[in-house]
Design an enzyme around this catalytic site. Sequence first.
Site, mmCIF file in Angstrom:
data_model
loop_
_atom_site.group_PDB
_atom_site.id
_atom_site.type_symbol
_atom_site.label_atom_id
_atom_site.label_comp_id
_atom_site.label_asym_id
_atom_site.label_seq_id
_atom_site.Cartn_x
_atom_site.Cartn_y
_atom_site.Cartn_z
ATOM 1 N N LEU A 16 0.830 -1.213 0.000
ATOM 2 C CA LEU A 16 0.000 0.000 0.000
ATOM 3 C C LEU A 16 0.869 1.270 0.000
ATOM 4 O O LEU A 16 0.663 2.173 -0.816
ATOM 5 C CB LEU A 16 -0.898 -0.046 1.262
ATOM 6 N N VAL A 17 1.832 1.328 0.912
ATOM 7 C CA VAL A 17 2.636 2.543 1.036
ATOM 8 C C VAL A 17 3.682 2.618 -0.091
ATOM 9 O O VAL A 17 3.889 3.677 -0.685
ATOM 10 C CB VAL A 17 3.320 2.602 2.426
ATOM 11 N N GLY A 18 4.298 1.479 -0.409
ATOM 12 C CA GLY A 18 5.306 1.452 -1.470
ATOM 13 C C GLY A 18 4.735 1.891 -2.814
ATOM 14 O O GLY A 18 5.359 2.676 -3.548
ATOM 15 N N TYR A 144 4.755 -7.915 17.043
ATOM 16 C CA TYR A 144 4.927 -6.934 15.967
ATOM 17 C C TYR A 144 5.362 -5.583 16.563
ATOM 18 O O TYR A 144 6.312 -4.951 16.078
ATOM 19 C CB TYR A 144 3.583 -6.808 15.241
ATOM 20 N N PRO A 171 3.482 6.381 10.987
ATOM 21 C CA PRO A 171 2.204 6.802 10.397
ATOM 22 C C PRO A 171 1.012 6.305 11.224
ATOM 23 O O PRO A 171 1.095 5.257 11.861
ATOM 24 C CB PRO A 171 2.172 6.094 9.033
ATOM 25 N N VAL A 174 -3.323 4.061 7.580
ATOM 26 C CA VAL A 174 -3.131 4.437 6.177
ATOM 27 C C VAL A 174 -4.251 3.819 5.328
ATOM 28 O O VAL A 174 -4.694 2.710 5.608
ATOM 29 C CB VAL A 174 -1.786 3.899 5.640
ATOM 30 N N HIS A 187 -7.640 -3.536 7.180
ATOM 31 C CA HIS A 187 -7.923 -2.395 8.052
ATOM 32 C C HIS A 187 -9.340 -1.905 7.782
ATOM 33 O O HIS A 187 -9.985 -2.338 6.838
ATOM 34 C CB HIS A 187 -6.883 -1.299 7.814
ATOM 35 N N ASP A 278 -16.958 -1.905 19.953
ATOM 36 C CA ASP A 278 -16.463 -0.713 19.268
ATOM 37 C C ASP A 278 -14.941 -0.642 19.191
ATOM 38 O O ASP A 278 -14.395 0.066 18.354
ATOM 39 C CB ASP A 278 -16.923 0.535 20.035
HETATM 40 P P1 NDP Z 1 1.614 -4.165 2.771
HETATM 41 O O1 NDP Z 1 1.189 -5.397 3.494
HETATM 42 O O2 NDP Z 1 0.685 -3.536 1.806
HETATM 43 O O3 NDP Z 1 3.012 -4.444 2.053
HETATM 44 C C1 NDP Z 1 4.040 -5.119 2.694
HETATM 45 C C2 NDP Z 1 5.257 -5.065 1.818
HETATM 46 O O4 NDP Z 1 6.343 -5.732 2.484
HETATM 47 C C3 NDP Z 1 5.073 -5.749 0.474
HETATM 48 O O5 NDP Z 1 5.768 -5.033 -0.510
HETATM 49 C C4 NDP Z 1 5.724 -7.107 0.706
HETATM 50 O O6 NDP Z 1 6.222 -7.694 -0.492
HETATM 51 C C5 NDP Z 1 6.878 -6.707 1.600
HETATM 52 N N1 NDP Z 1 7.382 -7.834 2.391
HETATM 53 C C6 NDP Z 1 6.719 -8.532 3.344
HETATM 54 N N2 NDP Z 1 7.501 -9.534 3.823
HETATM 55 C C7 NDP Z 1 8.691 -9.443 3.150
HETATM 56 C C8 NDP Z 1 9.899 -10.184 3.171
HETATM 57 N N3 NDP Z 1 10.060 -11.228 4.001
HETATM 58 N N4 NDP Z 1 10.894 -9.827 2.343
HETATM 59 C C9 NDP Z 1 10.750 -8.774 1.500
HETATM 60 N N5 NDP Z 1 9.650 -8.032 1.430
HETATM 61 C C10 NDP Z 1 8.618 -8.360 2.241
HETATM 62 O O7 NDP Z 1 2.048 -3.140 3.899
HETATM 63 P P2 NDP Z 1 1.843 -1.551 3.978
HETATM 64 O O8 NDP Z 1 2.267 -0.911 2.710
HETATM 65 O O9 NDP Z 1 0.504 -1.285 4.536
HETATM 66 O O10 NDP Z 1 2.896 -1.213 5.129
HETATM 67 C C11 NDP Z 1 4.181 -0.686 4.845
HETATM 68 C C12 NDP Z 1 4.797 -0.297 6.169
HETATM 69 O O11 NDP Z 1 3.938 0.610 6.831
HETATM 70 C C13 NDP Z 1 4.997 -1.479 7.118
HETATM 71 O O12 NDP Z 1 6.260 -1.351 7.732
HETATM 72 C C14 NDP Z 1 3.873 -1.311 8.128
HETATM 73 O O13 NDP Z 1 4.245 -1.821 9.381
HETATM 74 C C15 NDP Z 1 3.715 0.189 8.168
HETATM 75 N N6 NDP Z 1 2.420 0.719 8.591
HETATM 76 C C16 NDP Z 1 1.269 0.450 7.891
HETATM 77 C C17 NDP Z 1 0.064 0.992 8.315
HETATM 78 C C18 NDP Z 1 -1.215 0.733 7.575
HETATM 79 O O14 NDP Z 1 -2.272 1.235 8.028
HETATM 80 N N7 NDP Z 1 -1.199 0.018 6.461
HETATM 81 C C19 NDP Z 1 -0.017 1.853 9.502
HETATM 82 C C20 NDP Z 1 1.258 2.093 10.129
HETATM 83 C C21 NDP Z 1 2.412 1.537 9.683
HETATM 84 P P3 NDP Z 1 5.272 -8.678 -1.399
HETATM 85 O O15 NDP Z 1 4.205 -7.823 -2.004
HETATM 86 O O16 NDP Z 1 6.199 -9.232 -2.419
HETATM 87 O O17 NDP Z 1 4.732 -9.708 -0.436
#
Ligand code: NDP
Length: 322
Positions: A16-18, A144, A171, A174, A187, A278
């Site tokens: 999501l963030v990437g 975690y 953050p 998100v 979420h 809730d």
């Molecule tokens: P996603 O679940 O959407 O994406 C996770 C990413 O991590 C994917 O690109 C996945 O790759 C990669 N990944 C997971 N395991 C591995 C591994 N073993 N080796 C290499 N890559 C890996 O997460 P978000 O984008 O939501 O979250 C990004 C960051 O933001 C995280 O650190 C999360 O903790 C943090 N965060 C997110 C929030 C939210 O509301 N979403 C809130 C606060 C913080 P692949 O697609 O190939 O599996």
Amino acid sequence: MSPAKSVILVTGGSGLVGKAIEWVIENDPKYGKREGEEWVFLTSKDANLVDPAATKAVFEKYRPTEIIHLAAKVGGLFGNMAANLDYFRDNLLINDNVLHNAKEFGVKKVVSCLSTCVFPDKTSYPIDETMVHLGPPHDSNYGYSHSKRMVDVMNRAYNDQYGCNFTSVIPTNVFGPHDNFHLVNSHVIPGLIHKCYLAQQNGTPFIMSGTGRPLRQFIYSRDLARLFVWSLREYKEITPLILSVPEEEEVSIKQVGDSIVNAMGYTGDYKFDTTKADGQYKKTASNKKLMSLNPDFKFTPFDVALNETVEWFNQNVDSIRK
Ligand code: NDP
């Protein structure tokens, strides 16, 4: 064409963030790609970052000069409760591998991603950056949460011992395009968008769990992405920085439901199941530090961001994570 002067590696680039950072790099006039920059978005297929050898190999391949570190084992409440050890170990290993190689390869700056669940369960509000280590996190996902707290400990120690410029941001919730829209393991916003979509498709009522009264701070993934790029370029401290909308922009879960109904053009029966729990009433975080450093930043209004997310959902419904 002159060769790239900086190679910026984004771990977790398919999430999501990437994906939002990729969008900002390609589209945003202010925060987008600058001359001399090469951006590399990694997925778990490029390297399983739990594995030290695979992590080292990917550093050898790209020789990054800067890193935005997002990759994490992320899961819903039940997944975390069932496997706190896995969430602790996998994330500890991912973070240790990334930061160790960042130091070994002389990476100039790393911005890692924490989460508001690092904060103590019992705390005062609004939460701020000084409170990260002031008491145990919530019991449901302590594995975690502790693994994320350790990033802050490592950042401090890498700076003390080796002078590394490794920092982190925190953050709040998100949402946006490319989210996980699973009905259970997601979420609140993506889960409700999917639920409303199914209610519309099947002609069944759209039922929200609980009273709708709890308040949350939601950040649009593209705003968060802009703030990540800004943090990489401008944030000077090692200690974490909360990335959130202001306290006054907290929205109730009912407002979220109303906005989804509007954005989807849903006209069926819409109600609240008040027999369901809730959760916490509010978890307000302060964005004072962010706004003192970046006072001109403008957040996308919630309804505009939600409309864009629903539009993306509708366009991609057959291929999304759900
Ligand atoms: P996603 O679940 O959407 O994406 C996770 C990413 O991590 C994917 O690109 C996945 O790759 C990669 N990944 C997971 N395991 C591995 C591994 N073993 N080796 C290499 N890559 C890996 O997460 P978000 O984008 O939501 O979250 C990004 C960051 O933001 C995280 O650190 C999360 O903790 C943090 N965060 C997110 C929030 C939210 O509301 N979403 C809130 C606060 C913080 P692949 O697609 O190939 O599996």
